[in-house]
Scaffold this motif. Structure first.
Motif, short mmCIF file in Angstrom:
data_model
loop_
_atom_site.label_atom_id
_atom_site.label_comp_id
_atom_site.label_asym_id
_atom_site.label_seq_id
_atom_site.Cartn_x
_atom_site.Cartn_y
_atom_site.Cartn_z
N TRP A 52 54.80 80.63 24.58
CA TRP A 52 54.37 79.65 24.80
C TRP A 52 55.19 78.24 25.39
O TRP A 52 54.85 77.54 26.22
CB TRP A 52 53.08 79.06 24.66
N THR A 72 51.06 76.24 29.98
CA THR A 72 49.86 75.89 29.22
C THR A 72 49.20 74.42 29.69
O THR A 72 47.68 74.89 29.82
CB THR A 72 50.25 75.42 27.41
N ILE A 88 42.72 82.81 26.81
CA ILE A 88 44.10 82.94 26.30
C ILE A 88 44.75 84.23 25.60
O ILE A 88 44.08 84.71 24.75
CB ILE A 88 44.53 81.54 25.33
N TRP A 121 50.84 77.79 18.81
CA TRP A 121 49.95 77.54 19.93
C TRP A 121 48.89 77.68 20.05
O TRP A 121 48.44 76.70 20.41
CB TRP A 121 50.15 78.97 21.02
N MET A 127 47.53 73.13 21.34
CA MET A 127 46.03 73.21 22.15
C MET A 127 44.60 72.44 21.48
O MET A 127 43.99 71.48 21.97
CB MET A 127 45.50 75.05 22.19
N ARG A 187 52.61 67.74 21.84
CA ARG A 187 52.00 67.90 22.39
C ARG A 187 51.83 66.35 23.53
O ARG A 187 51.68 65.98 24.61
CB ARG A 187 50.69 68.62 22.17
#
Ligand code: AHR
Length: 534
Positions: A91, A120, A136, A151, A155, A167
């Motif tokens: 990712w 993503t 996912i 990951w 998220m 992020r």
């Protein structure tokens, strides 16, 4: 000619569909109408994502025409990034400035270079535009536990960690909502050639580090079997419980021939047609056998079954890249979709999700694209017609075929489920293949204090129309306008970019009353009826 038995001894006189609105059976999870998208061929690139600088109208790089068409289906959930691709996907390669993203070889699908410009952020933006849940698939085959854990954190976590700050640097302040995570894909094959016991141990380790952050609660899916691999289900279920997994997956593809010679999507004989439909219907037997094994280890039904890859798989269209799995889609595919969705509805007590493969330009797609043009396939229309089942309640329904022989004297018109098991619907016999001529399911929703039935039917015969009597218990009556959507054309009919509406459902309305109505289903047709009953 339609019969009431496989030996062709008794000829069909009439077909009755008994519907009991009082006998509510199970909630139909909207996710049964889910879709699958993979970095494979022209599914993501061209099909969905064209980039912000494209001449094709887009919002943040997503094709407007495709998003608009998919929104009309009320897409509940979209699986990504694979498929086999998922167990090669890292990712971190797909975040940050696009020009810095790692270029990898997509070894599963033609060895083309994947530049990771769709990652993503782009996938979750797509889900926002489609207003659907993301699903996912996490890399267990070639990834690490740390990678998986981070990951999920990237998220879904809030706060001030290194990962969440990454992020934010990449433009997303708030965490996303993420419910569905699959841990590994086809780990018995492309996802690592694992034995079930080895996979079960790996799965347990991975899922342990997929954490719930804040209010985000994950629904974890373990890699289940392929088709008839009952041993995988047994070995997996004996090693996991609901503390580890909310569901296990099942993959089943309808391939008319064998994997070497699958058969053409458009040029097929009558025999190949019936073999295809019969193989598609075989999924019911497969589902029931896997569920029976799951019951042995999970009698309380805490673990769901998710058919997270299904659909037809043919030879690719002549002249296209064999690794891109681009195929046309005819009325035969519409029948496969209609019958499969009826089966999933009928098993909605245990099936929590199903994802047809794949949403655009790959296998049994909803949409095909060519540069600026798109076309909606016959399968698209089936999903459009069936969307009223989403979130509705399945009710008891069963088919009775009445013949001139003694079997016709059997108890007709009763409401008992035992009867449903004993009475068979009309049968098609073609050379060595015999299959039911009518596929059906019925659901109910309450609307304005009234019961609204959605009845979906497919006539699988290539040659014979079918007149079906819809029969309610005496205390009920159809009332008001029934909306009837019909999809039919020859089995080999399909839409092209020059003739994109060759196969299209059309709607009519009729005033219905009384407890019995007759619908006429042309050969090779799918029908959806929405009608009030009181
Ligand atoms: O849908 C195409 C492929 O089929 C998927 O990548 C894989 O999971 C399955 O074998």
């Amino acid at each position: 000619m339609l019969y009431t038995d496989e030996r062709k001894e008794t000829i069909l006189l009439k077909t009755i569909l008994h519907i009991n609105p009082d006998k509510t059976l199970s909630h139909i999870a909207p996710e049964i109408y889910g879709q699958f998208s993979e970095h494979l061929g022209r599914c993501i690139y061209d099909g969905i994502y064209v980039g912000e600088d494209s001449d094709i109208p887009n919002v943040k790089g997503m094709r407007k025409d495709v998003v608009e068409a998919l929104r009309a289906l009320h897409l509940p959930v979209l699986r990504w990034p694979g498929g086999c691709f998922a167990d090669e996907y890292h990712w971190r390669d797909g975040i940050g400035p696009k020009e810095n993203r790692r270029r990898m070889v997509n070894t599963n699908w033609g060895g083309i270079v994947e530049d990771n410009r769709f990652g993503t952020h782009e996938f979750l933006e797509l889900c926002d535009q489609l207003d659907c849940e993301p699903y996912i698939a996490i890399n267990l085959g070639s990834g690490t536990v740390q990678e998986a854990a981070e990951w999920i954190e990237y998220m879904t976590a809030d706060g001030d960690s290194t990962i969440t700050n990454l992020r934010k640097e990449n433009g997303r302040t708030k965490p996303w909502h993420l419910k569905y995570v699959g841990i590994g894909n086809e780990n018995w094959g492309c996802g690592g050639s694992m034995s079930p016991d080895f996979y079960a141990n790996e799965y347990k380790r991975y899922q342990c580090f997929c954490k719930n952050y804040g209010n985000n609660k994950l629904y974890k899916v373990a890699c289940g079997p392929s088709g008839e691999d009952y041993n995988w289900t047994k070995e997996l279920m004996s090693r996991i419980d609901h503390e580890h997994a909310n569901g296990i997956s099942l993959h089943y593809y309808t391939v008319p021939g064998d994997w070497e010679h699958k058969g053409s999507a458009t040029d097929f004989s009558d025999e190949e047609y019936y073999i295809t439909i019969s193989k598609a219907l075989h999924i019911e037997d497969i589902i029931e056998k896997h569920l029976a094994i799951m019951d042995e280890y999970d009698p309380n039904h805490d673990i769901d079954l998710l058919v997270d890859e299904w659909g037809t798989w043919y030879n690719v269209e002549p002249g296209t890249n064999p690794a891109f799995l681009y195929q046309q889609n005819t009325m035969r595919d519409a029948i496969v979709a209609a019958a499969s969705l009826n089966i999933f509805n009928k098993h909605s007590d245990r099936i929590a999700m199903a994802n047809i493969a794949q949403v655009v330009n790959v296998l049994q797609a909803m949409i095909l694209t060519e540069d600026t043009k798109i076309l909606k396939t016959p399968t698209y229309d089936v999903f459009q017609m069936y969307k009223e089942h989403q979130d509705a309640t399945l009710v008891e329904s069963y088919v009775e075929a009445v013949s001139g022989s003694a079997s016709a004297a059997r108890a007709s018109g009763t409401d008992s489920a035992d009867t449903a098991n004993k009475i068979h619907g009309p049968v098609i016999s073609y050379n060595d293949t015999s299959l039911p001529a009518l596929s059906e399911s019925v659901s109910v929703t309450e609307q304005n204090g009234q019961k609204l039935l959605t009845i979906t039917l497919a006539n699988t015969s290539l040659t014979d129309s079918l007149s079906v009597e819809l029969e309610l218990p005496m205390k009920y009556s159809f009332c008001g306008e029934a909306s009837i959507a019909m999809l039919h054309a020859g089995a080999r009919a399909y839409n092209t970019f020059d003739d994109p509406d060759r196969v299209r459902a059309f709607e009519t309305e009729e005033d219905w009353n009384g407890n019995l109505q007759i619908v006429s289903l042309p050969a090779c047709s799918v029908c959806r009826i929405c009608c009030y009953v009181s």
